[in-house]
Design a protein around this motif. Structure first.
Motif, mmCIF file in Angstrom:
data_model
loop_
_atom_site.group_PDB
_atom_site.id
_atom_site.type_symbol
_atom_site.label_atom_id
_atom_site.label_comp_id
_atom_site.label_asym_id
_atom_site.label_seq_id
_atom_site.Cartn_x
_atom_site.Cartn_y
_atom_site.Cartn_z
ATOM 1 N N ILE A 1 31.827 27.512 79.807
ATOM 2 C CA ILE A 1 31.860 26.294 78.982
ATOM 3 C C ILE A 1 30.905 26.439 77.795
ATOM 4 O O ILE A 1 31.267 26.164 76.652
ATOM 5 N N PRO B 1 30.850 18.880 72.368
ATOM 6 C CA PRO B 1 31.523 19.912 71.570
ATOM 7 C C PRO B 1 32.887 19.442 71.057
ATOM 8 O O PRO B 1 33.918 19.776 71.632
ATOM 9 N N GLN C 1 21.916 16.432 81.212
ATOM 10 C CA GLN C 1 23.115 15.645 80.942
ATOM 11 C C GLN C 1 24.171 15.961 81.999
ATOM 12 O O GLN C 1 24.372 17.108 82.360
ATOM 13 N N GLU C 2 24.860 14.895 82.434
ATOM 14 C CA GLU C 2 25.796 15.083 83.542
ATOM 15 C C GLU C 2 27.181 15.511 83.066
ATOM 16 O O GLU C 2 27.741 14.959 82.119
ATOM 17 N N ILE C 3 27.725 16.479 83.760
ATOM 18 C CA ILE C 3 29.104 16.914 83.574
ATOM 19 C C ILE C 3 29.734 17.015 84.963
ATOM 20 O O ILE C 3 29.081 16.730 85.959
ATOM 21 N N LEU C 4 31.002 17.407 85.006
ATOM 22 C CA LEU C 4 31.623 17.618 86.314
ATOM 23 C C LEU C 4 32.634 18.747 86.201
ATOM 24 O O LEU C 4 33.619 18.629 85.476
ATOM 25 N N MET C 5 32.354 19.821 86.900
ATOM 26 C CA MET C 5 33.271 20.954 86.885
ATOM 27 C C MET C 5 34.202 20.866 88.083
ATOM 28 O O MET C 5 33.851 20.270 89.101
ATOM 29 N N PRO C 6 35.386 21.443 87.982
ATOM 30 C CA PRO C 6 36.330 21.355 89.095
ATOM 31 C C PRO C 6 35.851 22.165 90.300
ATOM 32 O O PRO C 6 35.030 23.070 90.169
ATOM 33 N N SER D 1 22.029 14.360 68.196
ATOM 34 C CA SER D 1 21.430 15.678 67.909
ATOM 35 C C SER D 1 21.125 16.449 69.191
ATOM 36 O O SER D 1 21.008 17.662 69.166
ATOM 37 N N LYS D 2 21.020 15.748 70.313
ATOM 38 C CA LYS D 2 20.720 16.417 71.577
ATOM 39 C C LYS D 2 21.900 16.414 72.543
ATOM 40 O O LYS D 2 21.864 17.053 73.593
ATOM 41 N N TYR D 3 22.926 15.655 72.203
ATOM 42 C CA TYR D 3 24.039 15.439 73.139
ATOM 43 C C TYR D 3 24.924 16.673 73.202
ATOM 44 O O TYR D 3 25.163 17.339 72.191
ATOM 45 N N PHE D 4 25.429 16.949 74.407
ATOM 46 C CA PHE D 4 26.388 18.051 74.532
ATOM 47 C C PHE D 4 27.783 17.483 74.290
ATOM 48 O O PHE D 4 28.440 16.997 75.211
ATOM 49 N N ALA E 1 31.000 26.574 73.396
ATOM 50 C CA ALA E 1 30.565 25.335 72.727
ATOM 51 C C ALA E 1 29.259 25.488 71.963
ATOM 52 O O ALA E 1 29.018 24.743 71.018
ATOM 53 N N ARG F 1 37.224 20.142 78.994
ATOM 54 C CA ARG F 1 37.583 21.493 78.603
ATOM 55 C C ARG F 1 38.415 22.084 79.727
ATOM 56 O O ARG F 1 38.085 21.931 80.903
ATOM 57 N N MET G 1 21.592 7.654 73.746
ATOM 58 C CA MET G 1 21.610 9.109 73.609
ATOM 59 C C MET G 1 21.643 9.486 72.120
ATOM 60 O O MET G 1 22.372 8.888 71.351
ATOM 61 N N LEU H 1 33.066 12.370 81.169
ATOM 62 C CA LEU H 1 32.620 11.966 82.504
ATOM 63 C C LEU H 1 32.155 10.515 82.520
ATOM 64 O O LEU H 1 32.377 9.789 83.491
ATOM 65 N N SER I 1 37.222 20.766 83.276
ATOM 66 C CA SER I 1 35.824 20.372 83.420
ATOM 67 C C SER I 1 35.620 19.122 82.579
ATOM 68 O O SER I 1 36.127 19.027 81.454
ATOM 69 N N TRP I 2 34.868 18.177 83.133
ATOM 70 C CA TRP I 2 34.564 16.928 82.423
ATOM 71 C C TRP I 2 33.208 17.076 81.757
ATOM 72 O O TRP I 2 32.190 17.276 82.431
ATOM 73 N N LEU I 3 33.200 16.981 80.439
ATOM 74 C CA LEU I 3 31.961 17.085 79.679
ATOM 75 C C LEU I 3 31.313 15.689 79.604
ATOM 76 O O LEU I 3 31.939 14.698 80.006
ATOM 77 N N PRO I 4 30.069 15.587 79.112
ATOM 78 C CA PRO I 4 29.352 14.305 79.266
ATOM 79 C C PRO I 4 30.121 13.067 78.790
ATOM 80 O O PRO I 4 30.166 12.051 79.499
ATOM 81 N N LEU J 1 35.216 8.478 82.879
ATOM 82 C CA LEU J 1 35.731 8.631 84.243
ATOM 83 C C LEU J 1 34.906 7.798 85.224
ATOM 84 O O LEU J 1 35.455 7.108 86.096
ATOM 85 N N GLN J 2 33.587 7.810 85.066
ATOM 86 C CA GLN J 2 32.715 7.055 85.972
ATOM 87 C C GLN J 2 32.860 5.549 85.789
ATOM 88 O O GLN J 2 32.736 4.786 86.747
ATOM 89 N N LYS K 1 19.570 23.053 76.191
ATOM 90 C CA LYS K 1 20.517 22.192 76.901
ATOM 91 C C LYS K 1 20.327 22.387 78.398
ATOM 92 O O LYS K 1 20.046 23.497 78.854
#
Lengths: 438, 438
Positions: A117, B9, A67-72, B4-7, A121, B33, B1, B47, B41-44, B50-51, A130
């Protein structure tokens, strides 16, 4: 895109500082421009390739269940003090002090940040496994940046991190990435060989480097000649199945980098050993509790015990791949893009902009290509034919479609494959259909 | 998605530091977060939004004729010394010294860097006009970062730069961006009002801020009530036509930020003046030769004279828009995403995972949604119905599709519009078709 309007500052002469072919060709083809030592701006043609590579990497990550995220890019030094790597990392880490005197840094990698993170969580084994990935710029303050984007200071990397309850599950996550990497590189037209590797500053005791073979590669590699017979792994992958046989297959033959190869201990008879040059484009690590333990990233297992997460990390050098693909695919005249990462599929050349018939046919084809969704770069400039041909060869689009007076008399366009150099003729009415099906 | 599997939080309680609603909701919905002060940080889930915003911004830039490039985040201080802004910029600029003691900085904006690229690449009026954009992370070391991503230190921005031969052409480039911005914000479901603005540290004497109206906006704005009757500009735009009438129309009515509004001098009768709150989401500048002159970015005109390029710069706060859209579109229960930027179009809820009929119908719908290319988040968890409903309301997907035993008896699913709260029933066999057409 019309070349008359495109921002494509190609160079006639190669800057003296470019010592390898990919660096020379990227500068000459107007793909990048150096902003400062080891730091590059991506111009339109180069950025298109970078984005295509990024899209393939993303697609294979998502397919594998990540799964895609983006950290600074800017991190606090505090996390690195927790893991114990802040002092270790040395001068390659770009250290920064903010206006309030806090110690910050430009992330060279993100094990600490992702562990932070996840420790907040994920609390239960039920939340596992994950696998989180990002495609983000990193910075390593190399003492001698060189080879253009192949060893720059600011570079785009796909990094991801797997979190599992126990070692067996962690190993499965590692295997998934191993397979995803084989698929990723194969889709870019690259032969990448996984080689057992040192884990270096990331840590852990299970690690492979993915090495692309290229005559002008940065380091020497040694591998069993039977690797040439291996399938390239671009078919479907079932990530829920046991992937160990695939990993075993790909690690069954000898392959080692210069650092690890010892001619006296090599198990492969000389006749079966290929010596070549290679470029590292990916690296996978399994390091268990190396970060989760000191940083307190723990979960409750099914019996109520608190256990540290089992982690792996995985990197692909996205910006480096642009250079690596060119190293593996070029000739004297310029770049030869595989279709999957080409900035445009087709280069349309109007040989005679002053000829009404050529102009009309070219404009018609261009409009039809756009309508059909075929990515086309159209040389509509009033330049000599020779200059147009050599420019198209330099930038390396897979197919050149040329409209000239002689062909028009027969109602055909000339099609040239950049890779083979083969020329064929196609009826004007067939051209767009032909490429729309590719 | 599958949920149950998604991140994802999500938080039950709102962290005390979040003082505005978008910040609270983004934290509670597990979108971001905080990594360190003013850095996220951008979580799924976050993000994805944002995209989507990034894709709309990119699309409208490309439609307007701008070409995408990507400049590095880390710049050399030398360029800023050339333009004279290195000292001026103050402590908001994150200044860095590399391992060789060179002065570098994390770009807060890119006028110098783009001018450097263009002065080496563009020499003739024949290469003009050009408009180059990028979507890249920037850093401004705010003394008091706050409001989450609305006023963070590391933030994603679309910035672009126009280059023209003379002022009239430069003005046309400015007008193109003005129109592109109206279209961009309208596509995100936002009402953005252009307001004449101070040009601040960017410079120049022609500048507009695009302000989104939101009850919880950061600053007070004053505007003529007739703005409410203006069309939102999401239709086609012909960028080759004269756009001055459109710009004139949108600037014909009074609109001013707190800083510029003077009640005593305001030309609008009190009865026609709306006082509201607003968030700046875009800013356009035309500043002529402010950078091109000191930095020597010149071209030859048709008469062979050497003239400095006429430049404008244009910014959209891409990461800020995530917060701005939430400020403009939420209720007590959570976020209400416009479809164009929603992380998923549909939230599919299985009310009873322990009921075989519900399970079968839900799994069937989920598979059918995926097959039809409908973006769906499927709550397949064994949770109470109440928890599932409030979670879906919190994360704000435009449509909720609920499968429960009572509906199944009638062969229907319940459809709820998140925005209106309206509930309807649809035959199971109609559900996917309904959303595939949206």
């Amino acid at each position: 895109m019309r070349l008359s309007k495109y921002f494509l500052p190609t160079l006639k002469e190669t800057p003296a500082e470019a010592r390898i072919v990919s660096h020379r060709l990227m500068l000459r083809a107007g793909m990048v421009r150096q902003a400062s030592t080891g730091i590059y701006s991506w111009l339109p043609l180069g950025l298109r390739v970078l984005q295509k590579i990024e899209a393939i990497v993303r697609d294979e990550q998502v397919n594998s269940g990540a799964q895609e995220i983006l950290m600074p890019t800017i991190q606090s030094a505090d996390l690195w003090k927790e893991s114990g790597r802040y002092e270790d990392y040395g001068k390659e880490m770009l250290r920064i002090t903010d206006r309030h005197g806090r110690e910050m840094l430009y992330g060279p990698t993100n094990e600490e940040q992702i562990t932070d993170i996840v420790r907040h969580a994920i609390k239960s084994y039920k939340d596992l496994p994950k696998n989180l990935f990002q495609i983000q710029w990193k910075f390593r303050d190399e003492i001698r940046p060189r080879f253009g984007v192949m060893r720059g200071r600011e570079f785009l990397m796909k990094d991801n991190y797997s979190f599992d309850l126990d070692e067996a599950a962690g190993r499965h996550s590692y295997n998934k990435m191993f397979v995803a990497y084989l698929r990723t590189f194969a889709r870019m037209g690259l032969r990448a060989i996984p080689m057992a590797a040192e884990s270096g500053p990331i840590g852990g005791d299970l690690s492979h480097e993915f090495i692309v073979l290229a005559a002008t590669g940065e380091s020497e590699v040694f591998y069993h000649k039977d690797f040439d017979r291996f399938d390239a792994m671009a078919g479907d992958a079932d990530y829920n199945s046991d992937l160990q046989p695939v990993v075993d297959h790909w690690t069954s033959l000898y392959a080692a980098t210069d650092e690890q190869h010892d001619a006296r201990k090599c198990p492969v008879p000389e006749a079966d050993l290929v010596t070549g040059r290679g470029i590292e484009v990916g690296h996978v690590f399994f390091f268990g509790a190396k970060y989760s333990k000191p940083m307190g990233a723990v979960v409750q297992d099914a019996d109520g015990n608190t256990v540290p997460l089992q982690m792996g990390s995985y990197g692909i050098g996205v910006s480096r791949l642009v250079g690596a693909i060119i190293e593996a695919s070029h000739d004297q005249a310029g770049i030869i893009w595989p279709e999957s990462v080409a900035p445009y599929l087709v280069g349309l050349i109007n040989l005679r902009t002053d000829d009404e018939g050529c102009l009309k046919a070219s404009e018609g084809l261009y409009a039809a290509f756009l309508k059909a969704g075929v990515e086309v770069l159209y040389d509509d400039r009033a330049e000599r034919p020779g200059a147009k041909f050599s420019n198209m060869d330099l930038i390396g689009l897979p197919w050149q479609v040329t409209i000239g007076p002689k062909g028009l008399e027969k109602g055909v366009a000339e099609i040239k494959s950049r890779a083979s150099g083969e020329r064929t003729e196609l009826k004007l009415s067939e051209v767009v259909k032909h490429f729309a099906h590719l």
